[in-house]
Design a protein around this motif. Structure first.
Motif, PDB file in Angstrom:
ATOM      1  N   ASP A   1       0.822  -1.220   0.000  1.00  0.00           N
ATOM      2  CA  ASP A   1       0.000   0.000   0.000  1.00  0.00           C
ATOM      3  C   ASP A   1       0.857   1.271   0.000  1.00  0.00           C
ATOM      4  OD1 ASP A   1       1.013  -0.264   2.560  1.00  0.00           O
ATOM      5  OD2 ASP A   1      -0.850   0.351   3.545  1.00  0.00           O
ATOM      6  N   ALA A   2       2.066   1.182  -0.490  1.00  0.00           N
ATOM      7  CA  ALA A   2       2.979   2.332  -0.500  1.00  0.00           C
ATOM      8  C   ALA A   2       2.394   3.489  -1.303  1.00  0.00           C
ATOM      9  CB  ALA A   2       4.324   1.923  -1.087  1.00  0.00           C
ATOM     10  N   ARG A   3       2.804   4.692  -0.939  1.00  0.00           N
ATOM     11  CA  ARG A   3       2.398   5.896  -1.652  1.00  0.00           C
ATOM     12  C   ARG A   3       3.590   6.406  -2.462  1.00  0.00           C
ATOM     13  NH1 ARG A   3       1.092  11.857   0.794  1.00  0.00           N
ATOM     14  NH2 ARG A   3       0.337  12.790  -1.151  1.00  0.00           N
ATOM     15  N   PHE A   4       3.312   6.831  -3.694  1.00  0.00           N
ATOM     16  CA  PHE A   4       4.319   7.426  -4.573  1.00  0.00           C
ATOM     17  C   PHE A   4       3.802   8.791  -5.006  1.00  0.00           C
ATOM     18  CE2 PHE A   4       6.029   8.597  -8.643  1.00  0.00           C
ATOM     19  CZ  PHE A   4       7.356   8.192  -8.615  1.00  0.00           C
ATOM     20  N   LYS A   5       4.646   9.823  -4.820  1.00  0.00           N
ATOM     21  CA  LYS A   5       4.250  11.172  -5.213  1.00  0.00           C
ATOM     22  C   LYS A   5       5.433  11.847  -5.886  1.00  0.00           C
ATOM     23  CE  LYS A   5       2.254  15.477  -3.402  1.00  0.00           C
ATOM     24  NZ  LYS A   5       1.717  15.835  -4.666  1.00  0.00           N
ATOM     25  N   ASP A   6       5.142  12.476  -7.019  1.00  0.00           N
ATOM     26  CA  ASP A   6       6.111  13.309  -7.724  1.00  0.00           C
ATOM     27  C   ASP A   6       5.347  14.469  -8.351  1.00  0.00           C
ATOM     28  OD1 ASP A   6       4.992  12.411 -10.154  1.00  0.00           O
ATOM     29  OD2 ASP A   6       6.733  11.249 -10.740  1.00  0.00           O
TER      30      ASP A   6
ATOM     31  N   ARG B   1      -1.256   5.396  -4.813  1.00  0.00           N
ATOM     32  CA  ARG B   1      -1.049   4.460  -3.708  1.00  0.00           C
ATOM     33  C   ARG B   1      -1.189   3.044  -4.243  1.00  0.00           C
ATOM     34  NH1 ARG B   1      -0.598   4.942   1.594  1.00  0.00           N
ATOM     35  NH2 ARG B   1      -1.248   7.119   1.607  1.00  0.00           N
ATOM     36  N   GLY B   2      -0.287   2.169  -3.801  1.00  0.00           N
ATOM     37  CA  GLY B   2      -0.356   0.756  -4.145  1.00  0.00           C
ATOM     38  C   GLY B   2       0.638   0.355  -5.216  1.00  0.00           C
ATOM     39  N   LEU B   3       1.115  -0.865  -5.091  1.00  0.00           N
ATOM     40  CA  LEU B   3       2.117  -1.395  -6.012  1.00  0.00           C
ATOM     41  C   LEU B   3       1.706  -1.383  -7.478  1.00  0.00           C
ATOM     42  CD1 LEU B   3       3.865  -4.298  -4.115  1.00  0.00           C
ATOM     43  CD2 LEU B   3       4.960  -2.403  -5.293  1.00  0.00           C
ATOM     44  N   PRO B   4       0.468  -1.722  -7.823  1.00  0.00           N
ATOM     45  CA  PRO B   4       0.110  -1.695  -9.247  1.00  0.00           C
ATOM     46  C   PRO B   4       0.286  -0.312  -9.875  1.00  0.00           C
ATOM     47  CG  PRO B   4      -1.519  -2.960  -8.036  1.00  0.00           C
ATOM     48  CD  PRO B   4      -0.628  -2.303  -7.015  1.00  0.00           C
TER      49      PRO B   4
END
Length: 144
Positions: A32-37, A43-46
């Motif tokens: 459930d990781a969050r990625f922001k740029d 949110r989420g691996l997919p």
């Protein structure tokens, strides 16, 4: 593995990232990781997988060069140069975007937050045809 070793392992993963190695993201990111740029907030691996895979579709030979690593407890900062060539504009000139990534890790050492910091206007938009001229003009006007 201690925090410094873990961060070094993550940095090496980013530096050696390829279209094939994107499948290894679950070894580094929590489900459930969050990625922001500047362009994404997911949110989420997919979704994170989709962003990294798209990088290889949109750009020619993209790769990271990690220049510094700072570690403090369950957090780390990576300072990097992102090198690539455009596929549609100036296809021969290597481009460089300079930025950094803030990472937070869970108790299992998996990334729960990946937040990239870089200036999209200076590092990307100014390099694009037409838009680059406009961005440079706006920057000049703002500085007068």
């Amino acid at each position: 593995m201690n925090a410094r070793e873990h961060t070094a392992h993550v940095a090496t993963f980013f530096e050696q990232l390829t279209p094939d190695s994107v499948q290894q993201l679950p070894q580094f990111y929590a489900a459930d990781a969050r990625f922001k740029d500047p362009f994404n907030d997911v949110r989420g691996l997919p979704e994170i997988d989709r962003i990294f895979r798209h990088m290889y579709v949109a750009l020619d030979q993209p790769h990271f060069v990690v220049t510094h690593q700072l570690v403090d407890g369950d957090q780390a900062f990576l300072v990097w140069d992102f090198r690539f060539r455009f596929k549609r504009f100036d296809t021969t000139t290597w481009q460089t975007v300079r930025g950094s990534t803030h990472l937070q890790f869970n108790a299992q050492g998996l990334i729960t937050l990946h937040r990239d910091y870089w200036d999209a206007a200076e590092e990307l938009y100014e390099k694009l045809p037409v838009l680059g001229g406009l961005m440079r003009w706006l920057k000049k006007q703002a500085n007068q």
